[in-house]
Design a protein around this motif. Structure first.
Motif, PDB file in Angstrom:
ATOM      1  N   GLU A 258       0.857  -1.148   0.045  1.00 50.80           N
ATOM      2  CA  GLU A 258       0.047  -0.109  -0.021  1.00 50.80           C
ATOM      3  C   GLU A 258       0.822   1.137   0.062  1.00 50.80           C
ATOM      4  O   GLU A 258       1.720   1.278   0.634  1.00 50.80           O
ATOM      5  N   GLY A 259       0.418   2.201  -0.521  1.00 45.22           N
ATOM      6  CA  GLY A 259       0.932   3.581  -0.589  1.00 45.22           C
ATOM      7  C   GLY A 259       0.892   4.213  -2.073  1.00 45.22           C
ATOM      8  O   GLY A 259       0.419   3.443  -3.057  1.00 45.22           O
ATOM      9  N   SER A 260       1.667   5.372  -2.022  1.00 45.02           N
ATOM     10  CA  SER A 260       1.382   6.086  -3.337  1.00 45.02           C
ATOM     11  C   SER A 260       2.439   5.479  -4.244  1.00 45.02           C
ATOM     12  O   SER A 260       3.383   4.631  -3.990  1.00 45.02           O
ATOM     13  N   MET A 261       1.967   5.614  -5.710  1.00 45.93           N
ATOM     14  CA  MET A 261       2.855   5.069  -6.628  1.00 45.93           C
ATOM     15  C   MET A 261       2.788   5.832  -7.953  1.00 45.93           C
ATOM     16  O   MET A 261       1.708   6.705  -8.116  1.00 45.93           O
ATOM     17  N   LYS A 262       3.826   5.955  -8.673  1.00 43.57           N
ATOM     18  CA  LYS A 262       3.982   6.708  -9.833  1.00 43.57           C
ATOM     19  C   LYS A 262       4.635   5.863 -11.131  1.00 43.57           C
ATOM     20  O   LYS A 262       5.830   5.217 -10.744  1.00 43.57           O
ATOM     21  N   ASN A 263       4.082   5.888 -12.100  1.00 43.91           N
ATOM     22  CA  ASN A 263       4.722   5.128 -13.395  1.00 43.91           C
ATOM     23  C   ASN A 263       5.296   6.178 -14.254  1.00 43.91           C
ATOM     24  O   ASN A 263       4.641   7.170 -14.625  1.00 43.91           O
ATOM     25  N   VAL A 264       6.570   5.981 -14.561  1.00 40.85           N
ATOM     26  CA  VAL A 264       7.373   7.033 -15.368  1.00 40.85           C
ATOM     27  C   VAL A 264       7.646   6.050 -16.581  1.00 40.85           C
ATOM     28  O   VAL A 264       8.443   5.100 -16.908  1.00 40.85           O
ATOM     29  N   GLU A 265       6.858   6.379 -17.673  1.00 43.28           N
ATOM     30  CA  GLU A 265       6.974   5.519 -18.878  1.00 43.28           C
ATOM     31  C   GLU A 265       8.255   6.008 -19.703  1.00 43.28           C
ATOM     32  O   GLU A 265       8.475   7.050 -19.970  1.00 43.28           O
ATOM     33  N   MET A 266       8.887   4.753 -20.236  1.00 38.92           N
ATOM     34  CA  MET A 266      10.031   5.116 -21.044  1.00 38.92           C
ATOM     35  C   MET A 266       9.505   4.996 -22.663  1.00 38.92           C
ATOM     36  O   MET A 266       8.396   4.587 -22.905  1.00 38.92           O
TER      37      MET A 266
END
Length: 350
Positions: A258-266
């Motif tokens: 659990e917790g915040s999540m960020k996807n950085v797309e390549m």
């Protein structure tokens, strides 16, 4: 004593998509001091290349002079390699990249090789956004010449001889962000869980990817008072969160807490996934990233993880609009189009 690895490996070792075991990505046995952080980084590079199923002959590893610059001998023995002059690795990498854009270029340097004699080269390879991975194995000292402070030694830190550094440090991660590097990360040689996905994402990034790795020197800079020692780094490291590199079109099997999540797309559709972010900043905002690094430094902490990334970057080939075909594969008919083409060029300059 031999520095050649034994050829025998258990026949049941797991293999990657290319059919290679991890052993295929190894190099010679290390001659560095036992416990050197550089060997841990080499192991992370081996694991990264193995897990990404990279064909070693499609990777070129380059280095300068120093303990760190010896490490390409210890990984990917089946790849291309060039050990250059002290501080001049970026020039060699630039020339090789312009000649053959199809290879993955992996540069290994040290804090002396980069922050002192090679500083000018470092600055310009960043501003040109050369498509390469540039790793600095940062121990704050000159390990090959008996442990003098390097330009990355923190002001007030004490070396093994008991001398206190009187000069301000050069923060390579902050400098890389300031100069416009399109991928900047920082890690600790003892944190393989974090370092491996950072290296994998750097190899997938289409531009200059810089990773500053704090790598303690067990012989000359692992004493009380050093800010690059194992104990100091473990006590002051501040990780931005858990990092996963998700290859394109591969099933994601990791379970996320659990917790915040960020996807950085390549650029190729793969993603660098950041979880449990504890710092209030955006890794895609340069000013925000610089502020996060400076804030951590003011608290005497070492901020690790992905610090900054530009997913819309253009590498050197796109900037100067070179041909899609590697220069070393161009035929004579293209390289020498004849006197008529030369006359046309000259007329256009009149």
């Amino acid at each position: 004593m031999t520095y050649v690895r034994p050829k025998f490996r258990h026949p049941a070792l797991p293999k990657n998509k290319l059919g290679y075991t991890m052993a295929y990505y190894e190099g010679a046995l290390s001659t560095l001091c036992a416990g050197c952080g550089h060997d841990s980084i080499s192991a992370a590079i081996v694991q990264s290349a193995y897990e990404m199923s990279i064909e070693p002959h499609k990777l070129a590893k380059l280095s300068g002079i120093g303990c760190s610059s010896k490490t390409p001998t210890y990984f990917l023995s089946n790849s291309h390699g060039f050990n250059s002059v002290h501080g001049r690795m970026p020039s060699v990498a630039t020339g090789a990249n312009l000649a053959n854009r199809d290879l993955i270029y992996f540069g290994v340097s040290g804090d002396g090789d980069t922050a002192s004699i090679g500083m000018g080269q470092f600055v310009h390879v960043i501003r040109r956004n050369l498509n390469m991975v540039y790793i600095v194995m940062n121990n704050g000292c000159y390990g090959l010449t008996k442990g003098q402070d390097s330009a990355t030694a923190d002001k007030g830190s004490k070396n093994k001889s008991g001398n206190v550094n009187l000069f301000e440090t050069i923060d390579l991660a902050s400098l890389a962000i300031e100069l416009g590097a399109s991928y900047v990360a920082q890690s600790f040689s003892g944190d393989k869980t974090q370092l491996v996905p950072l290296i994998k994402a750097a190899m997938a990034h289409p531009g200059f990817a810089f990773i500053n790795v704090i790598s303690p020197c067990v012989t000359f800079n692992n004493n009380v008072g050093s800010t690059k020692s194992y104990d100091h780094v473990r006590e002051h490291v501040e990780a931005i969160g858990t990092i996963d590199f998700v290859p394109v079109k591969e099933e994601i099997t990791t379970e996320y807490e659990e917790g915040s999540m960020k996807n950085v797309e390549m650029h190729d559709g793969s993603a660098l996934r950041l979880r449990k972010l504890e710092q209030n900043w955006d890794p895609q905002d340069r000013l925000s990233a610089m502020n996060a690094v400076k804030t951590a430094a003011a608290r005497q902490e070492i901020l690790t993880g992905l610090l900054y990334i530009d997913t819309n970057t253009k590498d050197l080939h796109n900037i100067i609009n070179t041909t899609d075909v590697p220069l070393n594969k161009l035929g004579k008919d293209i390289l020498c189009p004849g006197s008529a083409a030369l006359r046309s060029v000259n007329e256009g300059l009149r």
